[in-house]
Design a protein around this motif. Structure first.
Motif, mmCIF file in Angstrom:
data_model
loop_
_atom_site.group_PDB
_atom_site.id
_atom_site.type_symbol
_atom_site.label_atom_id
_atom_site.label_comp_id
_atom_site.label_asym_id
_atom_site.label_seq_id
_atom_site.Cartn_x
_atom_site.Cartn_y
_atom_site.Cartn_z
ATOM 1 N N ALA A 132 0.704 -1.024 0.041
ATOM 2 C CA ALA A 132 0.059 -0.220 0.114
ATOM 3 C C ALA A 132 0.831 1.275 -0.142
ATOM 4 C CB ALA A 132 -0.913 -0.028 1.173
ATOM 5 N N GLY A 133 0.416 2.215 -1.051
ATOM 6 C CA GLY A 133 1.310 3.600 -1.074
ATOM 7 C C GLY A 133 2.676 3.376 -1.753
ATOM 8 N N GLN A 134 3.078 2.363 -2.295
ATOM 9 C CA GLN A 134 4.218 2.106 -3.025
ATOM 10 C C GLN A 134 4.403 2.844 -4.258
ATOM 11 O OE1 GLN A 134 4.532 -2.292 -4.308
ATOM 12 N NE2 GLN A 134 4.260 -1.503 -6.303
ATOM 13 N N LEU A 135 5.713 3.134 -4.530
ATOM 14 C CA LEU A 135 5.816 3.988 -5.891
ATOM 15 C C LEU A 135 7.011 3.245 -6.626
ATOM 16 C CD1 LEU A 135 6.346 7.564 -4.541
ATOM 17 C CD2 LEU A 135 4.460 6.676 -5.680
ATOM 18 N N THR A 136 6.714 2.962 -7.992
ATOM 19 C CA THR A 136 7.570 2.327 -8.518
ATOM 20 C C THR A 136 7.846 2.762 -10.156
ATOM 21 O OG1 THR A 136 6.183 0.673 -9.357
ATOM 22 C CG2 THR A 136 7.773 0.085 -7.638
ATOM 23 N N SER A 137 9.005 2.723 -10.767
ATOM 24 C CA SER A 137 9.049 2.896 -12.229
ATOM 25 C C SER A 137 10.087 2.216 -12.781
ATOM 26 C CB SER A 137 9.666 4.604 -12.391
ATOM 27 O OG SER A 137 9.382 5.028 -13.814
ATOM 28 N N ILE A 138 9.954 1.507 -13.833
ATOM 29 C CA ILE A 138 10.785 0.394 -14.493
ATOM 30 C C ILE A 138 10.776 0.764 -15.770
ATOM 31 C CG2 ILE A 138 10.806 -1.922 -14.986
ATOM 32 C CD1 ILE A 138 8.921 -2.570 -12.559
ATOM 33 N N LEU A 139 11.943 1.035 -16.495
ATOM 34 C CA LEU A 139 12.159 1.477 -17.774
ATOM 35 C C LEU A 139 12.092 0.162 -18.575
ATOM 36 C CD1 LEU A 139 13.523 4.281 -16.767
ATOM 37 C CD2 LEU A 139 15.461 3.736 -18.319
ATOM 38 N N PRO A 140 11.425 0.592 -19.831
ATOM 39 C CA PRO A 140 11.133 -0.633 -20.693
ATOM 40 C C PRO A 140 12.721 -0.938 -21.629
ATOM 41 C CG PRO A 140 9.514 1.023 -21.213
ATOM 42 C CD PRO A 140 10.522 1.673 -20.283
ATOM 43 N N GLN A 141 13.045 -2.186 -22.014
ATOM 44 C CA GLN A 141 14.002 -2.377 -22.729
ATOM 45 C C GLN A 141 14.687 -1.423 -23.817
ATOM 46 O OE1 GLN A 141 15.973 -5.312 -21.768
ATOM 47 N NE2 GLN A 141 14.245 -5.362 -20.165
ATOM 48 N N ALA A 142 13.751 -0.963 -24.309
ATOM 49 C CA ALA A 142 14.218 0.181 -25.567
ATOM 50 C C ALA A 142 14.635 1.226 -24.905
ATOM 51 C CB ALA A 142 13.335 0.542 -26.290
ATOM 52 N N LYS A 143 14.256 1.838 -23.673
ATOM 53 C CA LYS A 143 14.711 2.929 -22.783
ATOM 54 C C LYS A 143 16.306 2.633 -22.182
ATOM 55 C CE LYS A 143 11.200 5.338 -23.967
ATOM 56 N NZ LYS A 143 11.221 6.739 -24.915
ATOM 57 N N ILE A 144 16.174 1.354 -21.689
ATOM 58 C CA ILE A 144 17.433 0.886 -21.078
ATOM 59 C C ILE A 144 18.696 1.024 -22.327
ATOM 60 C CG2 ILE A 144 18.637 -1.284 -20.051
ATOM 61 C CD1 ILE A 144 16.042 -1.807 -18.768
ATOM 62 N N LYS A 145 18.188 0.356 -23.301
ATOM 63 C CA LYS A 145 19.350 0.591 -24.550
ATOM 64 C C LYS A 145 19.488 1.731 -24.999
ATOM 65 C CE LYS A 145 20.062 -1.513 -29.306
ATOM 66 N NZ LYS A 145 19.036 -2.216 -30.341
ATOM 67 N N PHE A 146 18.746 2.626 -24.885
ATOM 68 C CA PHE A 146 18.960 4.021 -25.171
ATOM 69 C C PHE A 146 19.725 4.590 -24.131
ATOM 70 C CE2 PHE A 146 18.051 8.350 -23.745
ATOM 71 C CZ PHE A 146 18.197 9.191 -24.891
ATOM 72 N N CYS A 147 19.673 4.488 -22.726
ATOM 73 C CA CYS A 147 20.684 5.092 -21.718
ATOM 74 C C CYS A 147 22.035 4.319 -21.840
ATOM 75 C CB CYS A 147 20.031 4.537 -20.426
ATOM 76 S SG CYS A 147 18.634 5.371 -19.971
ATOM 77 N N ALA A 148 22.173 2.933 -22.206
ATOM 78 C CA ALA A 148 23.470 2.273 -22.327
ATOM 79 C C ALA A 148 24.152 2.669 -23.583
ATOM 80 C CB ALA A 148 23.113 0.758 -22.795
ATOM 81 N N GLN A 149 23.457 3.414 -24.683
ATOM 82 C CA GLN A 149 24.268 3.849 -25.691
ATOM 83 C C GLN A 149 24.403 5.541 -25.683
ATOM 84 O OE1 GLN A 149 21.827 2.312 -28.817
ATOM 85 N NE2 GLN A 149 22.765 0.381 -28.940
ATOM 86 N N HIS A 150 23.711 6.157 -24.792
ATOM 87 C CA HIS A 150 23.617 7.578 -24.892
ATOM 88 C C HIS A 150 25.042 8.078 -24.408
ATOM 89 C CE1 HIS A 150 22.752 11.861 -23.911
ATOM 90 N NE2 HIS A 150 21.840 11.684 -24.919
ATOM 91 N N ILE A 151 25.695 9.023 -25.031
ATOM 92 C CA ILE A 151 26.862 9.683 -24.609
ATOM 93 C C ILE A 151 26.793 9.848 -23.248
ATOM 94 C CG2 ILE A 151 26.491 11.896 -25.367
ATOM 95 C CD1 ILE A 151 29.455 12.024 -26.409
#
Length: 287
Positions: free
Chosen positions: A9-28
């Protein structure tokens, strides 16, 4: 009592999709440090999680209330209020809340070129044992700033911003003080609140617009400028984030989740989920 990985109850979460994770891993910039999962579990009774093969990212868990424990390399540790620990990537581990005094925790999974640097920096005095953290208002503000921006992850500027905040958040455990500005758009925040309160409904654009007293065209223009997506696309993303939370709670099946989020056809829900997250609900539930 059955142990729980999610669903508090009252939890907060945010999970990046695979495409966004790939974006982060490649972004300068993002590739140096980025968050893949982040959340807050208040009074997490019966919380327990075990990963015999470890996790691909580093995991930081910060206890602010109650107690918990974790095990790593055949050694167990107790975790008390205002203590944190970091589990290195790939390390088998097991953690959970105290049975009679369950913890409230902020947690995040982080990765990138600088991830090991932060792990070594923050654990150098204690090794794998819990580390004391000075209570910091700025740390809480940074956390909620990250969550707020990752809710709008369709705008990649918000992901880049969250990556910059990740440096500040981890550094705060070294007592770094960061001055933050709110950066809130009240109309968009009103929309997000309304959407979150109605995740079980198939809201239309005109219903969202009426809630904030704007025309549909005006609201769409505002979202295009500020969020880089439509109100309905954001609403769908919030539904899928909620679905991720429910899929991690074994008490829900895919059909029940789809109905609870306003999808009468579970196969349509599965297609929408895969389009956003990059994997099917079934594969996400089993990963």
């Amino acid at each position: 009592m059955q142990k729980k990985m999610e669903g508090f109850a009252g939890q907060l979460t945010s999970i990046l999709p695979q495409a966004k994770i790939k974006f982060c891993a490649q972004h300068i910039f993002c590739k140096n440090l980025y968050i893949t999962d982040i959340g807050y579990y208040p009074n997490a009774a019966h919380h327990e999680r075990e990963r015999p093969k470890g996790c691909a990212q580093y995991i930081l868990i910060y206890c602010v209330k109650g107690r918990g424990w974790f095990s790593i390399e055949n050694k167990s540790y107790e975790v008390k209020p205002n203590e944190f620990f970091i589990i290195p990537a790939g390390a088998a581990h097991h953690y959970g809340a105290h049975e009679k005094d369950p913890w409230s925790i902020y947690w995040l999974h982080f990765a990138g070129n600088d991830a090991d640097f932060y792990y070594r920096l923050l654990t150098k005095t204690q090794g794998k044992a819990p580390v004391s953290a000075v209570v910091s208002t700025s740390r809480q503000l940074i956390f909620y700033d990250i969550i707020q921006h990752l809710e709008l992850m369709n705008n990649t500027d918000n992901i880049i911003y969250s990556c910059s905040c990740a440096h500040a958040y981890l550094s705060s455990f070294q007592n770094t003080q960061i001055k933050l500005s709110a950066n809130e758009n009240s109309i968009i925040q009103q929309c997000i609140t309304f959407m979150k309160q109605n995740l079980d409904k198939p809201l239309r654009l005109d219903e969202i617009s009426a809630e904030v007293g704007l025309s549909s065209s005006h609201l769409s223009s505002l979202f295009k400028k500020q969020v880089k997506s439509s109100p309905i696309h954001l609403f769908t993303s919030l539904k899928i984030q909620k679905a991720c939370q429910m899929l991690m709670d074994n008490s829900h099946n895919i059909k029940t989740i789809s109905y609870s989020l306003g999808y009468e056809d579970q196969y349509h829900f599965s297609r929408v989920f895969k389009k956003i997250m990059g994997i099917s609900p079934k594969h996400f539930k089993n990963k």
